[in-house]
Each structure stands twice: as structure tokens, then as C-alpha cells.
Motif scaffolding. Structure first.
Motif, PDB file in Angstrom:
ATOM      1  N   HIS A  13      47.600  42.031  43.129  1.00 32.83           N
ATOM      2  CA  HIS A  13      48.200  40.661  43.440  1.00 32.83           C
ATOM      3  C   HIS A  13      47.704  39.688  43.541  1.00 32.83           C
ATOM      4  N   LEU A  14      46.242  39.877  42.703  1.00 35.36           N
ATOM      5  CA  LEU A  14      45.457  38.643  42.590  1.00 35.36           C
ATOM      6  C   LEU A  14      45.760  37.602  41.467  1.00 35.36           C
ATOM      7  N   GLU A  15      45.967  36.412  41.691  1.00 32.45           N
ATOM      8  CA  GLU A  15      46.459  35.547  40.970  1.00 32.45           C
ATOM      9  C   GLU A  15      45.768  35.055  39.647  1.00 32.45           C
ATOM     10  N   LEU A  16      44.656  35.570  39.630  1.00 35.13           N
ATOM     11  CA  LEU A  16      43.605  35.334  38.478  1.00 35.13           C
ATOM     12  C   LEU A  16      43.705  36.422  37.634  1.00 35.13           C
ATOM     13  N   THR A  17      44.389  37.628  37.967  1.00 36.97           N
ATOM     14  CA  THR A  17      44.225  39.004  37.153  1.00 36.97           C
ATOM     15  C   THR A  17      45.445  39.782  36.804  1.00 36.97           C
ATOM     16  N   MET A  18      46.684  39.291  37.446  1.00 42.45           N
ATOM     17  CA  MET A  18      47.679  39.789  37.309  1.00 42.45           C
ATOM     18  C   MET A  18      48.531  39.483  36.251  1.00 42.45           C
ATOM     19  N   VAL A  19      49.218  40.296  35.408  1.00 44.58           N
ATOM     20  CA  VAL A  19      50.194  40.060  34.238  1.00 44.58           C
ATOM     21  C   VAL A  19      51.555  40.015  34.623  1.00 44.58           C
ATOM     22  N   HIS A  20      51.771  41.277  34.748  1.00 41.47           N
ATOM     23  CA  HIS A  20      53.184  41.833  35.031  1.00 41.47           C
ATOM     24  C   HIS A  20      53.852  41.566  36.255  1.00 41.47           C
ATOM     25  N   GLU A  21      52.982  41.675  37.380  1.00 32.29           N
ATOM     26  CA  GLU A  21      53.323  41.223  38.754  1.00 32.29           C
ATOM     27  C   GLU A  21      53.581  39.971  38.841  1.00 32.29           C
TER      28      GLU A  21
END
Length: 314
Positions: A203-211
Motif C-alpha cells: 500500500h505504498l503510494e509510490l509503488t502501487m498500481v492496482h491498489e
């Protein structure tokens, strides 16, 4: 009537088995990481808990936000019914065209991306932008990788390709098929949001796509999204297994052949799911700017596979 039972049975089997496949993958990964992990049925428990909760819609969201989960689930169910998983003799096998199946998968992706944009949040817009960038690179790869087999089978119908692979593997498969299988495997990792393209557990904002696109969903809507995502993973792994290893798929309506096809399909899914989970233990998440390089490489592999298929076509 039997062909309709096969079509409906495939849809129900994928819908019921997709959370179990996710549970199996989590167990395999947990054991390799030295953790106990959850039960095999834990994803079903999570879906049941979410289904009992009331969904909450953001104040600025429109009907697009509420329509996306049913659209995502409906397209996943339709693909599960028409794809040649147990048998090539489904009542809907005539509609299982390569372009139609990829188009249905893309429709679900677009619906979820529009829902992420519809919320008006920074995370939703960021996730939607990343998802559409990945989809623009993945969908052509999916088409070309399967087209490498379709060129040799003489049809773009998935059931016809699988049937040709069962009856005449020498004509359908060639060294170029290895390139197509590798390209399709990489495309599946991106389409399903798995490592190294995306991390479904982050749930890291810099890495997540689908979430990032589903952060605003809750309750029954979130249950539909998570269930449909598990089904899409099951569908993609099933297509990879049956297109490049079609042995066991029933090509007639004999009850024994259908039973063998069901068992073979379940075994292939379990094997591919376990291999994917084991590989993810050793994968590292790619930087977002490196993902297009990986997907471009898979597209080149698919393009080489198509070219070689025409050159080596007997």
C-alpha cells in the motif's frame, strides 16, 4: 444441453476456485519465507466478511464508480465461460475469439481505471494512469503471443487452437512457441498485477498500481473487485496452461474425458500458481520507469514468435 453445462460449469469453477488459488499461492509464499501463513480458504473468508459490509461511495463519485465492480466481474465471468478450459466443445466456444477475449479483459481494466479517475483523488488518478500505461503495452503482447499459435493452427478461435494442439501438436508447436510462451508469461504478470510489475501486498503510494485504483472501494463493491481480480489471474494462468500445454483438455463430450479435463485444468492451475508464488519470493519490485522496458522486451519476444511461426510454418 451438455455444451451449455460445460460453459456454465467452467464459469462456476473459475469463480469458486479463484480465491482458493490465491490462498494456495499465499501459502506457498509464506512457507518459503518461513511464515505459517493463512488457511487455503482465507481469501473466501475475507470475501465473505466484505460482502456483509455496506459499500460506501465517495461524495464526488458518479455512476461510473458503482458500475465498475459489476462490469469487472461480468467480463471475468464471460471469459471464464467461453474460454476452452475443460473442453473445446462449449456452447460458447464460437465466441472465444482471440480478439474478443482480449477485448473483454481490456474492458474490465478500463472500467476499473475510469472508476479510479471518477473518485477525484490523487491516488485513484495515479493508479489509473499507471494501469492504462501498462495495459497499452500488455494487450498487444497478449494478442501477438497467442497469434503465434493461431497462425499455425489456422484460426484465431481459442478452442480451435487448443484442439489443434491436442490432435496435431507438431503442426501447432515449434521452437517459436517458447518465445510466445515467455512473452505471454511476462504479459500475465503485468495484467494480473504480480511481481515484478506490481506488488499485490503493498500500500505504498509510490509503488502501487492496482491498489491505488480500489482504495475508495469498501464492502460488497470491494468484494466484487477482489473476487474478479482473482478470477482474472485464474483465467490468464488457465489460458497459458491450455494454449501451450493442452494435454488433458477434452475434445469431445465423453463424461470421462470431461472429468479428466477438469482434473487436468485444476492441476495445471495449482502447479502454475505454486511456481508463480515461489518465483515471487525471489523477485524484486521493478522501478516504475523500468516496467515499460520489461514489457517492451516481451512485445519483441511475441513479435519474433509470430515472425518465426510464419517462416517455420510447414
Amino acid at each position: 444441453m451438455t455444451t451449455w453445462i460445460i460453459a456454465i460449469g467452467q464459469g462456476l469453477f473459475v469463480a469458486a476456485g479463484a480465491p482458493l488459488l490465491v490462498g494456495l499461492m499465499r501459502q506457498v509464499r509464506a512457507r518459503l519465507e518461513g511464515r505459517a501463513g493463512g488457511r487455503l480458504t482465507q481469501p473466501w473468508r475475507d470475501l465473505r466478511k466484505l460482502a456483509r459490509k455496506e459499500p460506501i461511495t465517495p461524495a464526488d463519485a458518479s455512476w461510473v464508480f458503482t458500475a465498475a465492480p459489476p462490469v469487472l466481474m461480468a467480463t471475468s465471468l464471460l471469459v471464464a465461460c467461453i474460454a476452452p478450459f475443460w473442453s473445446t466443445r462449449s456452447a460458447l466456444d464460437g465466441t472465444a475469439d482471440l480478439i474478443a477475449v482480449v477485448g473483454l479483459l481490456l474492458l474490465g481494466t478500463i472500467a476499473l481505471a475510469l472508476a479510479g479517475l471518477d473518485t477525484g483523488t490523487a491516488f485513484g488518478g495515479m493508479g489509473a494512469s499507471r494501469e492504462m500505461t501498462i495495459a497499452a503495452l500488455v494487450e498487444p503482447t497478449l494478442l501477438l503471443a497467442i497469434f503465434a499459435l493461431s497462425a499455425r493452427a489456422g484460426s484465431s478461435n481459442l478452442a480451435a487452437i487448443v484442439s489443434a494442439g491436442v490432435h496435431d501438436p507438431v503442426r501447432v508447436f515449434s521452437p517459436a512457441s517458447l518465445l510466445a510462451a515467455a512473452a505471454l508469461a511476462i504479459a500475465i504478470l503485468a495484467e494480473a498485477g504480480r511481481l515484478p510489475v506490481d506488488n499485490p501486498a503493498t500500500h505504498l503510494e509510490l509503488t502501487m498500481v492496482h491498489e491505488a485504483m480500489v482504495l475508495e472501494y469498501s464492502g460488497r463493491d470491494l468484494a466484487l473487485v477482489e473476487h474478479a481480480s482473482a478470477m482474472r489471474l485464474t483465467i490468464l494462468l488457465g489460458l497459458l496452461a491450455n494454449l501451450f500445454a493442452p494435454w488433458g483438455v477434452a475434445t469431445n463430450l465423453d463424461p470421462v474425458a470431461l472429468a479428466v479435463g477438469l482434473v487436468a485444468f485444476a492441476a495445471k492451475l495449482a502447479l502454475l500458481g505454486a511456481l508463480l508464488a515461489a518465483a515471487e519470493v525471489f523477485f524484486a519490485k521493478l522501478r516504475l520507469f523500468r516496467v515499460p522496458e520489461l514489457l517492451a522486451g516481451s512485445f519483441v519476444l511475441a513479435l519474433l514468435a509470430v515472425t518465426a511461426s510464419f517462416v517455420l510454418n510447414p
